[in-house]
Design a protein around this motif. Structure first.
Motif, mmCIF file in Angstrom:
data_model
loop_
_atom_site.group_PDB
_atom_site.id
_atom_site.type_symbol
_atom_site.label_atom_id
_atom_site.label_comp_id
_atom_site.label_asym_id
_atom_site.label_seq_id
_atom_site.Cartn_x
_atom_site.Cartn_y
_atom_site.Cartn_z
ATOM 1 N N MET A 1 -4.224 -1.154 -14.416
ATOM 2 C CA MET A 1 -4.130 -0.923 -12.981
ATOM 3 C C MET A 1 -3.061 0.075 -12.546
ATOM 4 O O MET A 1 -3.279 0.815 -11.579
ATOM 5 N N PRO A 2 -1.903 0.160 -13.194
ATOM 6 C CA PRO A 2 -0.973 1.214 -12.789
ATOM 7 C C PRO A 2 -1.579 2.613 -12.918
ATOM 8 O O PRO A 2 -1.404 3.452 -12.033
ATOM 9 N N SER A 3 -2.319 2.851 -13.992
ATOM 10 C CA SER A 3 -2.922 4.164 -14.190
ATOM 11 C C SER A 3 -4.109 4.388 -13.256
ATOM 12 O O SER A 3 -4.309 5.495 -12.747
ATOM 13 N N SER A 4 -4.916 3.348 -13.027
ATOM 14 C CA SER A 4 -6.065 3.527 -12.139
ATOM 15 C C SER A 4 -5.608 3.733 -10.696
ATOM 16 O O SER A 4 -6.197 4.538 -9.960
ATOM 17 N N PRO B 1 1.539 12.209 -11.819
ATOM 18 C CA PRO B 1 0.637 11.063 -12.041
ATOM 19 C C PRO B 1 1.060 10.112 -13.156
ATOM 20 O O PRO B 1 1.066 8.892 -12.969
ATOM 21 N N ARG B 2 1.407 10.631 -14.341
ATOM 22 C CA ARG B 2 1.744 9.747 -15.459
ATOM 23 C C ARG B 2 3.033 8.984 -15.207
ATOM 24 O O ARG B 2 3.133 7.785 -15.476
ATOM 25 N N GLU B 3 4.044 9.703 -14.686
ATOM 26 C CA GLU B 3 5.305 9.037 -14.397
ATOM 27 C C GLU B 3 5.113 7.992 -13.296
ATOM 28 O O GLU B 3 5.724 6.920 -13.323
ATOM 29 N N ALA B 4 4.250 8.303 -12.333
ATOM 30 C CA ALA B 4 3.950 7.339 -11.274
ATOM 31 C C ALA B 4 3.317 6.083 -11.857
ATOM 32 O O ALA B 4 3.649 4.962 -11.470
ATOM 33 N N ALA B 5 2.398 6.267 -12.811
ATOM 34 C CA ALA B 5 1.750 5.113 -13.439
ATOM 35 C C ALA B 5 2.775 4.247 -14.160
ATOM 36 O O ALA B 5 2.696 3.012 -14.132
ATOM 37 N N GLY B 6 3.750 4.886 -14.813
ATOM 38 C CA GLY B 6 4.781 4.119 -15.504
ATOM 39 C C GLY B 6 5.608 3.292 -14.541
ATOM 40 O O GLY B 6 5.873 2.106 -14.782
ATOM 41 N N LEU B 7 6.006 3.897 -13.421
ATOM 42 C CA LEU B 7 6.785 3.161 -12.431
ATOM 43 C C LEU B 7 5.962 2.039 -11.794
ATOM 44 O O LEU B 7 6.471 0.941 -11.563
ATOM 45 N N ILE B 8 4.700 2.314 -11.513
ATOM 46 C CA ILE B 8 3.836 1.284 -10.939
ATOM 47 C C ILE B 8 3.687 0.119 -11.918
ATOM 48 O O ILE B 8 3.576 -1.037 -11.518
ATOM 49 N N GLY B 9 3.692 0.424 -13.215
ATOM 50 C CA GLY B 9 3.630 -0.633 -14.217
ATOM 51 C C GLY B 9 4.796 -1.598 -14.086
ATOM 52 O O GLY B 9 4.614 -2.819 -14.115
ATOM 53 N N TYR B 10 5.997 -1.053 -13.933
ATOM 54 C CA TYR B 10 7.165 -1.917 -13.754
ATOM 55 C C TYR B 10 7.092 -2.661 -12.416
ATOM 56 O O TYR B 10 7.464 -3.834 -12.316
ATOM 57 N N ILE B 11 6.615 -1.968 -11.388
ATOM 58 C CA ILE B 11 6.538 -2.587 -10.069
ATOM 59 C C ILE B 11 5.556 -3.752 -10.075
ATOM 60 O O ILE B 11 5.790 -4.790 -9.437
ATOM 61 N N THR B 12 4.438 -3.590 -10.786
ATOM 62 C CA THR B 12 3.439 -4.662 -10.794
ATOM 63 C C THR B 12 3.952 -5.931 -11.472
ATOM 64 O O THR B 12 3.374 -7.008 -11.277
ATOM 65 N N MET B 13 5.005 -5.815 -12.260
ATOM 66 C CA MET B 13 5.591 -7.025 -12.828
ATOM 67 C C MET B 13 6.075 -7.957 -11.712
ATOM 68 O O MET B 13 5.984 -9.182 -11.823
ATOM 69 N N SER B 14 6.565 -7.371 -10.623
ATOM 70 C CA SER B 14 6.995 -8.192 -9.489
ATOM 71 C C SER B 14 5.805 -8.871 -8.828
ATOM 72 O O SER B 14 5.931 -9.967 -8.260
ATOM 73 N N THR C 1 0.823 -1.210 0.000
ATOM 74 C CA THR C 1 0.000 0.000 0.000
ATOM 75 C C THR C 1 0.856 1.259 0.000
ATOM 76 O O THR C 1 0.639 2.186 -0.791
ATOM 77 N N LEU C 2 1.837 1.311 0.893
ATOM 78 C CA LEU C 2 2.640 2.524 1.032
ATOM 79 C C LEU C 2 3.668 2.667 -0.082
ATOM 80 O O LEU C 2 4.104 3.783 -0.371
ATOM 81 N N SER C 3 4.044 1.556 -0.721
ATOM 82 C CA SER C 3 4.923 1.669 -1.887
ATOM 83 C C SER C 3 4.244 2.480 -2.985
ATOM 84 O O SER C 3 4.878 3.334 -3.628
ATOM 85 N N LEU C 4 2.958 2.208 -3.205
ATOM 86 C CA LEU C 4 2.211 2.977 -4.201
ATOM 87 C C LEU C 4 2.164 4.454 -3.815
ATOM 88 O O LEU C 4 2.349 5.343 -4.659
ATOM 89 N N ALA C 5 1.904 4.717 -2.528
ATOM 90 C CA ALA C 5 1.840 6.110 -2.073
ATOM 91 C C ALA C 5 3.193 6.796 -2.227
ATOM 92 O O ALA C 5 3.265 7.973 -2.610
ATOM 93 N N ILE C 6 4.284 6.084 -1.942
ATOM 94 C CA ILE C 6 5.624 6.662 -2.067
ATOM 95 C C ILE C 6 5.935 7.007 -3.520
ATOM 96 O O ILE C 6 6.489 8.075 -3.810
ATOM 97 N N VAL C 7 5.558 6.109 -4.428
ATOM 98 C CA VAL C 7 5.778 6.385 -5.853
ATOM 99 C C VAL C 7 5.007 7.635 -6.260
ATOM 100 O O VAL C 7 5.519 8.488 -6.999
ATOM 101 N N ARG C 8 3.771 7.765 -5.781
ATOM 102 C CA ARG C 8 2.966 8.945 -6.130
ATOM 103 C C ARG C 8 3.510 10.193 -5.467
ATOM 104 O O ARG C 8 3.480 11.284 -6.055
ATOM 105 N N ASP C 9 4.043 10.063 -4.245
ATOM 106 C CA ASP C 9 4.632 11.219 -3.565
ATOM 107 C C ASP C 9 5.771 11.827 -4.366
ATOM 108 O O ASP C 9 5.976 13.045 -4.357
ATOM 109 N N THR C 10 6.527 10.974 -5.027
ATOM 110 C CA THR C 10 7.790 11.402 -5.636
ATOM 111 C C THR C 10 7.728 11.557 -7.150
ATOM 112 O O THR C 10 8.754 11.840 -7.776
ATOM 113 N N ASN C 11 6.526 11.365 -7.728
ATOM 114 C CA ASN C 11 6.411 11.465 -9.181
ATOM 115 C C ASN C 11 5.062 12.073 -9.572
ATOM 116 O O ASN C 11 4.064 11.879 -8.865
#
Length: 400
Positions: A320-323, A127-140, A115-125
């Motif tokens: 899901m990364p974008s949503s 919206p669009r860049e956050a979605a891109g990073l979340i996309g890579y993260i969701t691969m894990s 939960t907080l990993s998603l929030a941290i990504v959004r804190d530091t990026n």
């Protein structure tokens, strides 16, 4: 001490935090029967370690998100990981089922890492860049569930079931140390009494934009839960596949999710959040519709069935990364609460859809029923994504 208390964590830290959440759920699954035998109880009671754990993780996400908005991401994560490490050690030493189950539930604190990993990504990026990073993260998130039971089975057969919990404790300590040295605070600003009174779930639930993103996430994931509940029975009853074949075919949707997450990471920064969500929903709905038409026409083949569900995995990886990023962008100051609320509602929705699927799919059911249920859930996600796009075009949310 960390060199800079506000230094964002490295991507590897975020990926490990995210991946360890599903790993903590399924790695010990091959050991359930041995745990029941060793603790002198029945299998049904031991299985509470799964169902109860899911319920607890939903509650923890609701708690961890708002706490991180109030006190910061770093202290909440450090406390959660500490609880997880202690609980893992106690589980590994448990001599009766009640001690085991109590501390197994407390292990659910590790879900705060996701939960907080998603929030941290959004804190530091943005919206669009956050979605891109979340996309890579969701691969894990796709790889960890596939490797977890394999690793757990090897540990159990070689050293016994308690070894899985030794592994949990060891890796939890590694994560705790990694976060202590690498994870600076990313939450911006500090709340006061008035702010804390406003900043709660009520504020989010008044935002129709948040509902659009949250519903899209919940029902996109819901199609996957329907698949897990209905595909094994429909496939074995209709197609007569072996358990080995079934394991490979079920894994195809997860591989699709990983591929979709990669594509989201590659292109999300150049495409608006609702547009990327729509693309993912169209991919999922198109694959399911085509597969359903083929099945109805008499093409009863496991390749048609699982080929169509593969598009759900790809579509979810795109959507899901974008949503998730969109839900946290409605109120950036409440990103933790938004991530927690979306996560909890997705788990609750998954539990409901799984139950409905279990009631609808019986031994003589045709695979068309499973595909139709998945399509219905994906279509609701498509409607929600369309709503999010309308809100963006009306200027309701900035996506740059």
């Amino acid at each position: 001490m960390i060199s800079n208390p506000r230094t964002p964590p490295h991507l590897l830290t975020i990926i490990l935090l995210t991946a360890f959440s599903p790993l903590s759920l399924n790695m010990f699954l091959p050991s359930l029967e041995n745990i029941a035998r060793d603790l002198k109880t029945d299998y049904a009671l031991v299985s509470v370690a799964i169902a109860g754990y899911l319920a607890v993780t939903a509650v923890i996400q609701l708690i961890a998100g708002p706490l991180s908005d109030r006190f910061g991401r770093r202290p909440v994560l450090l406390v959660a990981l500490t609880i997880f490490c202690i609980s893992s050690i106690v589980c590994s030493l448990a001599q009766n089922i009640w001690v085991f189950l109590t501390f197994r539930m407390l292990q659910g604190s590790v879900t705060a890492g996701f939960t907080l990993s998603l929030a941290i990504v959004r804190d530091t990026n943005p919206p669009r860049e956050a979605a891109g990073l979340i996309g890579y993260i969701t691969m894990s998130m796709a790889i960890a569930p596939m490797l977890g039971p394999v690793l757990g089975g090897i540990l159990d057969s070689t050293f016994g079931w308690r070894t899985s919990f030794y592994f949990y404790a060891f890796f939890g300590i590694v994560l705790l140390l990694l976060c202590w040295f690498d994870l600076g605070e990313t939450r911006k600003g500090h709340g006061d009494g008035e702010q804390e009174e406003r900043d709660n779930f009520t504020a989010l639930l008044r935002e129709r934009r948040f509902f659009a993103y949250a519903i899209c996430t919940a029902f996109s994931t819901g199609a996957f839960y329907i698949f897990l509940a209905g595909a094994p029975l429909a496939a074995t009853a209709t197609f007569g596949v072996t358990t080995v074949q079934l394991g490979f075919l079920i894994g195809s949707i997860t591989m699709g999710f990983s591929a979709g997450g990669f594509l989201a990471g590659r292109f999300a920064a150049t495409v608006s959040l609702p547009t990327m969500m729509l693309i993912g929903r169209i991919v999922a709905c198109s694959g399911l519709t085509f597969g359903l038409l083929l099945l109805i026409s008499g093409w009863l083949s496991p390749w048609v069935f699982f080929g169509s569900t593969l598009f759900v995995g790809i579509g979810n990886g795109l959507t899901m990364p974008s949503s998730n990023s969109g839900a946290m962008s409605v109120r950036p100051d409440l990103a933790g609460s938004a991530a927690g609320l979306v996560g909890a509602s997705t788990l609750a929705g998954g539990a409901i859809l799984t139950s409905l699927t279990g009631a609808a799919v019986v031994e003589d059911s045709s695979p068309e029923i499973v595909i139709a249920l998945m399509l219905a859930s994906s279509l609701i996600g498509l409607i929600a994504a369309t709503g999010a796009l309308i809100f963006e075009r009306n200027g309701s949310i900035a996506t740059h």
